[in-house]
Design a protein around this motif. Structure first.
Motif, mmCIF file in Angstrom:
data_model
loop_
_atom_site.group_PDB
_atom_site.id
_atom_site.type_symbol
_atom_site.label_atom_id
_atom_site.label_comp_id
_atom_site.label_asym_id
_atom_site.label_seq_id
_atom_site.Cartn_x
_atom_site.Cartn_y
_atom_site.Cartn_z
ATOM 1 N N ARG A 181 0.850 -1.164 0.025
ATOM 2 C CA ARG A 181 0.120 0.091 -0.022
ATOM 3 C C ARG A 181 0.918 1.189 -0.018
ATOM 4 O O ARG A 181 0.543 2.338 -0.677
ATOM 5 C CB ARG A 181 -0.828 -0.174 1.307
ATOM 6 C CG ARG A 181 -1.606 1.344 1.513
ATOM 7 C CD ARG A 181 -2.843 1.189 0.755
ATOM 8 N NE ARG A 181 -3.149 2.862 0.564
ATOM 9 C CZ ARG A 181 -3.993 3.508 1.632
ATOM 10 N NH1 ARG A 181 -4.671 2.636 2.412
ATOM 11 N NH2 ARG A 181 -4.585 4.497 1.461
ATOM 12 N N ASP A 184 2.388 1.730 -3.287
ATOM 13 C CA ASP A 184 1.360 2.437 -4.261
ATOM 14 C C ASP A 184 1.196 3.904 -3.952
ATOM 15 O O ASP A 184 1.195 4.444 -5.057
ATOM 16 C CB ASP A 184 0.075 1.520 -3.760
ATOM 17 C CG ASP A 184 -1.164 1.751 -5.015
ATOM 18 O OD1 ASP A 184 -0.957 2.474 -5.899
ATOM 19 O OD2 ASP A 184 -2.012 1.249 -4.604
ATOM 20 N N ASP A 185 1.160 4.159 -2.751
ATOM 21 C CA ASP A 185 1.100 5.640 -2.576
ATOM 22 C C ASP A 185 2.308 6.344 -3.061
ATOM 23 O O ASP A 185 2.033 7.542 -3.505
ATOM 24 C CB ASP A 185 0.855 5.999 -0.826
ATOM 25 C CG ASP A 185 -0.305 5.402 -0.250
ATOM 26 O OD1 ASP A 185 -1.509 5.350 -1.135
ATOM 27 O OD2 ASP A 185 -0.429 5.465 0.936
ATOM 28 N N GLY A 270 -4.984 -9.230 -2.032
ATOM 29 C CA GLY A 270 -4.612 -8.043 -1.554
ATOM 30 C C GLY A 270 -4.000 -7.058 -2.664
ATOM 31 O O GLY A 270 -4.294 -5.828 -2.520
ATOM 32 N N ALA A 273 -5.740 -4.495 -4.711
ATOM 33 C CA ALA A 273 -6.064 -2.891 -4.122
ATOM 34 C C ALA A 273 -5.103 -1.946 -5.027
ATOM 35 O O ALA A 273 -5.432 -0.701 -4.837
ATOM 36 C CB ALA A 273 -5.985 -2.709 -3.025
ATOM 37 N N ASN A 274 -4.127 -2.596 -5.650
ATOM 38 C CA ASN A 274 -3.217 -1.681 -6.230
ATOM 39 C C ASN A 274 -3.750 -0.696 -7.457
ATOM 40 O O ASN A 274 -4.374 -1.172 -8.304
ATOM 41 C CB ASN A 274 -2.090 -2.533 -7.016
ATOM 42 C CG ASN A 274 -0.950 -1.440 -7.541
ATOM 43 O OD1 ASN A 274 -0.927 -1.242 -8.638
ATOM 44 N ND2 ASN A 274 -0.162 -0.978 -6.590
ATOM 45 N N SER A 275 -3.417 0.557 -7.374
ATOM 46 C CA SER A 275 -4.037 1.750 -8.231
ATOM 47 C C SER A 275 -3.869 1.499 -9.465
ATOM 48 O O SER A 275 -4.702 1.448 -10.432
ATOM 49 C CB SER A 275 -4.045 2.990 -7.743
ATOM 50 O OG SER A 275 -2.644 3.284 -7.676
ATOM 51 N N LEU A 297 -11.645 -1.862 -1.975
ATOM 52 C CA LEU A 297 -10.427 -2.031 -1.322
ATOM 53 C C LEU A 297 -10.801 -3.078 -0.012
ATOM 54 O O LEU A 297 -9.791 -3.710 0.366
ATOM 55 C CB LEU A 297 -9.829 -0.806 -0.954
ATOM 56 C CG LEU A 297 -9.613 -0.020 -2.135
ATOM 57 C CD1 LEU A 297 -8.458 1.142 -1.774
ATOM 58 C CD2 LEU A 297 -8.950 -0.791 -3.268
ATOM 59 N N CYS A 300 -10.554 -6.610 -0.614
ATOM 60 C CA CYS A 300 -9.259 -7.232 -1.129
ATOM 61 C C CYS A 300 -8.319 -7.746 -0.544
ATOM 62 O O CYS A 300 -8.117 -9.167 -0.748
ATOM 63 C CB CYS A 300 -8.567 -6.053 -1.958
ATOM 64 S SG CYS A 300 -9.160 -5.326 -3.386
#
Ligand code: KG4
Ligand code: ZN
Length: 333
Positions: A181, A184-185, A270, A273-275, A297, A300
């Motif tokens: 996560r 990803d951010d 999981g 959830a990756n954008s 999300l 996920c």
């Protein structure tokens, strides 16, 4: 049919109660992430102990939230494979004892079947057959979902799972654990062409994937930059890395659906959830004329709602034959 499900395969203790599979009446998730982050990864012994400590409280909490009594339950469900064996055993033993005490059936659920079922909750209209790309911390698989219980893998990673690579790269970049996560951010607004990262193919198996070369290339790049005192474009690296993972998953997903003649594609696990992966999947599915199902999300990552949902489709077994149920660290789909 009211089912109470328990999920303890890794570092999330999760309980949910559902009606007829797709309707979630209440759920609770206790994440142990902070406890394991201290060690940079999941410590199995700590995971098991914490499942034991919180499970009873979570079950009581879920029943209260749903306004149900134990006697209202028609069946218990539990994740019995695959996962950390000690962690799974906590859930399996709890579920067995509860089913026995209440005199109701116990339904064992495969964790990956559960991840796929998350889509049945989010999309009440979704029915097999469809192609599902499962991407989690331990799995990267293209699954032919012929029916609710009849699934087979038609492509998978030959080495690391996509989530494992996200976590490893994130850790080396100092983003903590699990770092998917956070990576990803970090990638948001980064240049996805900043670094030229490898895309691997498996000779003779176009639907199989390999991520270990990509992971090693990124780790070497980071270490070399550190040794030479060069400044890394961390945002660009995160974006380039997400693009490389997505480039492995998305075209194979479309190809697999086309080979099977399916117009419906789902994603689960999981890493769903990756954008970047979500965006690329949307674009590719629409170009191929396929409907795409992406779980929200909240569905996920690991949760018990997905286990309760799949349990409904597993059918209602007899009581006694399930009491010898064991847990398994690995289990084919
Ligand atoms: O399905 P899951 O919760 O547990 C397993 O069954 O493994 O997946 C966990 C994985 C971890 O590797 C985590 O870093 C990754 O999913 N993950 C992500 C994102 N959110 C979670 N990876 C990439 N981008 C995300 N936004
Ligand atoms: Zn999972």
């Amino acid at each position: 049919m009211i089912i109470l499900a328990i999920e303890t395969s890794c570092d999330e203790t999760a309980v949910a109660v559902s009606r007829d599979g797709r309707e979630i009446l209440a759920e609770e998730i206790f994440s142990q992430v902070d406890l394991h982050a201290l060690y940079g990864g999941v410590v199995p012994e700590i995971a098991s102990r914490n499942h034991i400590q919180v499970l009873t409280k979570l079950v009581d909490g879920v029943l209260e939230k749903a306004g149900l009594m134990k006697r209202d339950l028609d069946a218990m469900a539990v994740t019995y494979a695959p996962g950390l064996i000690g962690a799974l055993l906590v859930g399996v033993n709890f579920a067995k004892s509860a089913a026995y005490a209440l005199g109701i059936p116990l339904i064992p659920v495969h964790h990956i079947h559960g991840h796929i079922a998350a889509n049945y909750i989010a999309y009440p209209e979704l029915k097999p057959p469809f192609l599902c790309t499962v991407v989690s911390g331990g799995h990267s698989q293209l699954v032919d979902v012929r029916n609710y219980r009849d699934l087979s893998i038609i492509g998978s990673t030959r080495d690391d799972a996509a989530g494992e690579c996200f976590d490893k790269v994130a850790r080396v970049l100092g983003l903590g654990y699990p770092g998917g996560r956070a990576l990803d951010d970090l990638a948001q607004g980064g240049n996805d062409k900043a670094y030229d990262l490898p895309r691997a193919n498996v000779d003779g198996s176009p639907l199989d994937m390999s991520f270990s070369g990509l992971k090693t290339a990124v780790l070497n790049l980071i270490h070399n930059a550190e040794q030479k005192g060069e400044t890394l474009d961390k945002k660009g690296l995160a974006a380039s890395f997400a693009a490389a993972i997505s480039d492995a998953l998305v075209p194979r997903t479309i190809q697999a659906a086309q080979e099977l003649g399916y117009k419906h594609i789902a994603v689960a696990g999981g890493v769903a959830a990756n954008s970047r992966i979500r965006r690329d999947m949307e674009r590719a599915a629409s170009k191929a004329g396929c409907s795409l199902y992406l779980p929200p999300l909240s569905l996920c990552g690991d949760n018990a709602a997905m286990i309760a949902c799949q349990a409904f489709f597993e059918g209602k077994p007899g009581i006694l034959e399930q009491l010898d149920l064991n847990a398994y660290a690995t289990m084919p789909l």
